[in-house]
Scaffold this motif. Structure first.
Motif, PDB file in Angstrom:
ATOM      1  N   HIS A   1      -0.404 -13.504   6.418  1.00  0.00           N
ATOM      2  CA  HIS A   1      -0.294 -12.062   7.186  1.00  0.00           C
ATOM      3  C   HIS A   1       1.151 -11.943   7.388  1.00  0.00           C
ATOM      4  O   HIS A   1       2.036 -12.710   7.262  1.00  0.00           O
TER       5      HIS A   1
ATOM      6  N   CYS B   1       0.642  -5.629  10.740  1.00  0.00           N
ATOM      7  CA  CYS B   1       0.933  -6.723   9.565  1.00  0.00           C
ATOM      8  C   CYS B   1       0.957  -5.887   8.160  1.00  0.00           C
ATOM      9  O   CYS B   1       0.071  -4.962   7.980  1.00  0.00           O
TER      10      CYS B   1
ATOM     11  N   ASP C   1       0.813  -7.010   5.031  1.00  0.00           N
ATOM     12  CA  ASP C   1       0.325  -7.464   4.161  1.00  0.00           C
ATOM     13  C   ASP C   1      -1.162  -7.159   4.090  1.00  0.00           C
ATOM     14  O   ASP C   1      -1.977  -7.546   4.924  1.00  0.00           O
ATOM     15  N   PHE C   2      -1.761  -6.516   3.183  1.00  0.00           N
ATOM     16  CA  PHE C   2      -3.212  -6.240   3.214  1.00  0.00           C
ATOM     17  C   PHE C   2      -3.981  -7.247   3.095  1.00  0.00           C
ATOM     18  O   PHE C   2      -4.340  -7.941   1.979  1.00  0.00           O
ATOM     19  N   CYS C   3      -4.560  -7.753   4.343  1.00  0.00           N
ATOM     20  CA  CYS C   3      -5.223  -9.135   4.492  1.00  0.00           C
ATOM     21  C   CYS C   3      -6.537  -9.065   4.476  1.00  0.00           C
ATOM     22  O   CYS C   3      -7.151 -10.190   4.053  1.00  0.00           O
TER      23      CYS C   3
ATOM     24  N   HIS D   1      -7.427  -4.813   7.692  1.00  0.00           N
ATOM     25  CA  HIS D   1      -6.075  -4.998   7.751  1.00  0.00           C
ATOM     26  C   HIS D   1      -5.231  -3.864   8.615  1.00  0.00           C
ATOM     27  O   HIS D   1      -4.433  -4.119   9.226  1.00  0.00           O
TER      28      HIS D   1
ATOM     29  N   MET E   1      -4.802  -4.592  12.139  1.00  0.00           N
ATOM     30  CA  MET E   1      -4.083  -5.392  12.637  1.00  0.00           C
ATOM     31  C   MET E   1      -2.691  -5.067  13.080  1.00  0.00           C
ATOM     32  O   MET E   1      -1.584  -4.902  12.423  1.00  0.00           O
TER      33      MET E   1
HETATM   34 CU1  CUA Z   1      -2.815  -9.383   8.438  1.00  0.00          CU
HETATM   35 CU2  CUA Z   1      -2.639  -7.461   7.293  1.00  0.00          CU
END
Ligand code: CUA
Ligand code: K7E
Length: 652
Positions: free
Chosen positions: A584, A620, A622-624, A628, A631
């Motif tokens: 993340h 965040c 970063d595409f988690c 996402h 987030m």
């Molecule tokens: Cu954690 Cu996007």
């Protein structure tokens, strides 16, 4: 007269360069590739490459990781330069990695990666790489592909003949390109000759944990020490360094350092020096240099300033150093897999000089010297010469070996790779490079056991090879199949920065050790938050410490109040995930740093100094997960005199 011949050679070279460009255009359009070349580099989606290639970034200061034969880029490992993509040099944990005696230096010029060895074969534990500009050596751990140690080299300048390792990684070597006053002092530059020194540093590597330490520095005459390679097999225990500017010129070197018909390869018997040092030899000299170490368990680096270095005068150690005359300002200094042949590539020459280690020992034993330089014996050229490769190329730079009795040399000016045979010295093949090739790399080429399937050439100039991108166009690598009699060009691919050397290794040796996550149970970061019950916010005067966690797909806390203008806010963020490939990130509006990209089980910290009242988001990057975009969170920033209580909440 000499000056004239140099200019003539340069002019000839320029003509050859133009010529090779013209040839390149023609063969590119007429299809120099064999019809099945594409198949040979095609790695089916979902399958892996056979080799890792660690390619230096040159003036990018980084090390990039490619797969061969596909030429696919997997990662850029930040080493000497700050990298916002990984937060290296931006987060509080890694800033100490870039500390030096000159302060925080977030850039360098990285040239020569080399992989650690055991018994003369690649073991895949570490990659070492040199920083030229502010002399440093870095170590990258191949379980994490992260830089875990950087040591500064004192008394050195332009750390170019570096960072090559000995057969059991006993030492990593750092030779100075520029000689300097030692110790540094205020003196007229034109008093260089006879007064400057060239330090060759030998860094021991702990066999257990890989920790580096400067074992000793050999104080050599004030030449330029350009490149180096270790002996191996029969010559294990020796190290060879090319020199130029044995004239000790301090101005207009392009003319003044090209006067001597021959410069030297310095042969250094490090085993003899090691013994001398182990018996109390050498002088401790005051110094000031940084030793930076990253600890995988605290996820943090520390920087220690070291105050002393052990210096060795070569004249005090009998048998330690000899000079091998080598024509025409040699650049590359390469040793074949058997350890018998030492190749000096005179960059102002058309021929390659090959020295024989056996003959060298014989001449030393019979004391057949041809004078001395600053007290160091010079061997007779004819006595140590094994042979000459009359190559027909121009501007030889670097040589690698395929382990089957062949050597491959790059020619910068005539822009080609030339294949020749060890022992008969005959040229058996040549292939053009597009254009102006520097180093080349065969996986394991600097070891007893090369993997002679491919050679990768690294080019300085690409001109018309790719779509234009304005005045600055990419440098490139070219892959040749060398499994047959003739080299076969398979692939061009662009590179990051300017690659000099690269190091390749069969993927099987490395990939089985690659870490997937950091275990939370092993996280010893002093500001880690290992579960949600430890989440908290603490104020200490104007300092605010937020102990935050992240897991798909929220931050805890995600609403923070009670922060005031003028505060210094530390976000200590722990990624609680324990799954592979679920980092993340966190980024804060107006923070003068980069995002953090935090691996599963890891803790990182950034600092934010809010300047304006308001409610400010973080998120965040970063595409988690599918959620996402959810987030995210807010920090309420109140006036400096506000009495709103510090609080952090989630879901309230
Ligand atoms: Cu954690 Cu996007
Ligand atoms: Cu020839 Cu720095 Cu090894 Cu560039 S160096 S090419």
């Amino acid at each position: 007269m000499r000056k004239y011949s140099f200019i003539a050679l340069a002019a000839l070279g320029f003509a050859a360069l133009l010529n090779s460009c013209a040839k390149g255009e023609k063969s590119a359009s007429s299809g120099a590739l064999a019809s099945n070349a594409a198949e040979k580099v095609y790695v089916k989606p979902g399958t892996h490459d056979d080799f890792y290639a660690f390619v230096s970034g040159g003036f990018s200061g980084q090390l990039s990781v490619y797969g061969l034969p596909s030429g696919r880029l997997f990662k850029v490992i930040p080493v000497f330069s700050q990298d916002p993509e990984k937060a290296y040099g931006y987060n509080e944990e890694t800033k100490p990695m870039l500390n030096t005696s000159h302060g925080f230096i977030p850039w360098d010029d990285a040239h020569h990666p080399d992989i650690s060895q055991t018994n003369g074969e690649l073991d895949g534990r570490f990659v070492f790489i040199n920083g030229n500009n502010t002399p440093r050596i870095a170590k990258i751990d191949l379980t994490t592909f992260e830089t875990t140690e950087i040591i500064e080299i004192p008394n050195s300048a332009g750390n170019h003949s570096s960072s090559f390792v000995t057969e059991n990684t006993e030492y990593v070597v750092a030779g100075t390109r520029f000689s300097v006053p030692v110790p540094q002092r205020d003196m007229p530059i034109n008093e260089y000759k006879g007064n400057f020194k060239g330090a060759l540093s030998f860094l021991s590597v702990d066999p257990e944990d890989g920790r580096m330490d400067i074992k000793f520095q050999l104080m050599m005459p004030g030449f330029d020490y350009d490149l180096s390679h270790p002996g191996r097999g029969k010559s294990h225990g020796w190290f060879f360094f090319t020199t130029y500017n044995t004239e000790e010129a301090n101005s207009l070197l392009e003319v003044n350092a090209s006067q001597n018909d021959k410069d030297f390869i310095a042969a250094v018997n490090w085993k003899v020096i090691e013994e001398y040092v182990n018996n109390g030899g050498g002088t401790k000299m005051p110094a000031n240099y940084a030793h930076n170490v990253y600890d995988e368990h605290t996820h943090s680096a520390t920087s220690t300033m070291k105050k002393e270095v052990l210096v060795v005068d070569p004249l005090k150690v009998p048998g330690a150093v000899y000079f091998l005359p080598t024509p025409k300002s040699p650049h590359g200094c390469d040793v074949d897999p058997s350890g018998e042949y030492i190749i000096g590539n005179g960059k102002l020459s058309a021929d390659l000089t090959v020295h024989s280690f056996t003959k060298m020992l014989d001449a030393i034993e019979k004391k057949k010297f041809d004078g001395e330089a600053y007290g160091i014996p010079i061997l007779k050229f004819e006595d140590v010469l094994a042979g000459t490769v009359n190559s027909g190329g121009l501007g030889p730079l670097h040589t690698e070996f395929d382990g089957k009795g062949n050597a491959y040399t790059t020619f910068f000016i005539s822009s080609e790779v030339v294949k020749w045979k060890l022992e008969t010295w005959e040229v058996v093949d040549r292939q053009p490079c597009y254009y102006s090739v520097g180093h080349l790399m065969i996986p394991g080429g600097n070891s007893r056991k090369p993997f002679g399937k491919y050679v990768m050439a690294m080019n300085k100039i690409t001109k018309d090879r790719y779509l234009p991108t304005g005045p600055e166009v990419t440098q490139s690598a070219q892959l040749y199949d060398i499994s047959g009699e003739k080299m076969e060009l398979l692939l061009d691919f662009p590179t990051i920065g300017e690659p000099h050397y690269a190091a390749g290794i069969p993927a099987d040796i490395v990939k089985k050790n690659s870490k997937k996550i950091f275990k939370l149970s092993e996280n010893k970061h002093p500001h880690a938050t290992l579960n949600d019950s430890e989440v908290r916010i603490e104020r200490n005067g104007k300092e605010v410490h937020i102990y935050m966690t992240m897991i798909r797909s929220h931050f805890n806390p995600d609403n923070i109040e009670g922060v005031k203008v003028g505060d210094k806010v530390y976000f200590h963020v722990t990624n609680l995930e324990q799954d592979y490939d679920v980092p993340h990130g966190i980024s804060m509006i107006g923070a003068q740093t980069s995002e953090l990209l935090i691996m599963p089980g890891q803790t990182e910290t950034f600092v934010w100094e809010p300047k304006q009242v308001g409610v400010w988001p973080f998120y965040c990057p970063d595409f988690c997960s599918a959620l996402h975009q959810e987030m995210q969170g807010y920090v309420r920033v109140s006036p400096a005199d506000s009495d709103i209580e510090l609080s952090g909440t989630l879901g309230e």
